[in-house]
Design an enzyme around this catalytic site. Structure first.
Site: not given
Length: 237
Positions: A52, A56, A124, A127
């Protein structure tokens, strides 16, 4: 495909095929996909957090490339505003919902039953999946292949009606045009329930003219909702 059982491997392959990713490029390490789709609440020896974090950064890079390619004449400020919408938690949660990511996500019993947490779980996991795809061969191309159709759809909506997606900017532009100064926001926790759509409450004021409130899962979302309520109130004056 290290550390991935045959049944889980088949499930992951079917899931990837629905994204339009498997077959375009090679998924060389299915264990990374499995890791991305294993939430911390499952309490296994792996979880999504590392991917994650990577996802990002990859998301912002890929989105910047997409905007530069698809909207080369857009001013830098507008590019930043558009990107903010295309990488937001809200957009990621909607992406996760559209691909039914919960059907393949490993979670603990409590997280699975917590309706308030679904928005966060989807965001979450989506990502983390971006991070896992990036680590495959031709990873950035895979990310673009998956996300570009979703970005095109959202970009059209954002550019057509930016006020619907960035109410704070729209309200600020209006208040400055009316020489009323900048809107002021008072935002705080309304409750302590993580993922609750009413966790944060925000109140916006424009001089003595108007006061509106909004709620959200984050401070940013609550302020956007308050600004949207203020814009709606202004229309009714």
């Amino acid at each position: 495909m290290q550390n991935v059982g045959e049944r889980r491997s088949d499930e992951l392959k079917r899931f990837l095929s629905q994204l339009g990713v498997e077959g375009l490029y090679t998924i060389s390490d299915l264990s990374l996909i499995d890791e991305a789709l294993t939430h911390t609440s499952a309490r296994l020896n792996k979880n999504h957090e590392r991917l994650e974090f990577l996802g990002d950064a990859v998301l912002r890079l890929a989105c910047s490339e997409y905007i530069d390619r698809e909207h080369p004449d857009l001013p830098v400020g507008k590019r930043s505003e558009l990107r903010a919408q295309l990488v937001s938690d809200q957009w990621l949660a909607e992406l996760g919902a559209s691909i039914e990511i919960e059907t393949i996500l490993l979670t603990g019993t409590h997280a699975r039953r917590d309706n308030n947490a679904r928005h966060t779980l989807r965001a979450e996991a989506a990502e983390a999946l971006i991070g896992a795809l990036y680590l495959q061969p031709n990873g950035l191309e895979q990310v673009h292949a998956w996300l570009t159709p979703h970005w095109k759809q959202r970009s059209m909506a954002v550019l057509a009606r930016p006020d619907l997606f960035n109410s704070k900017s729209a309200l600020q532009e209006w208040s400055q045009a009316q020489k009323l100064g900048l809107p002021s926001y008072e935002t705080g926790e309304h409750n302590l329930h993580h993922g609750d759509p009413c966790r944060f409450r925000s109140c916006v004021r424009i001089g003595n003219l108007i006061t509106s409130e909004g709620f959200g899962r984050s401070r940013k979302e609550a302020e956007q909702q308050a600004a949207q309520a203020a814009l709606q109130a202004l229309k009714e004056l």
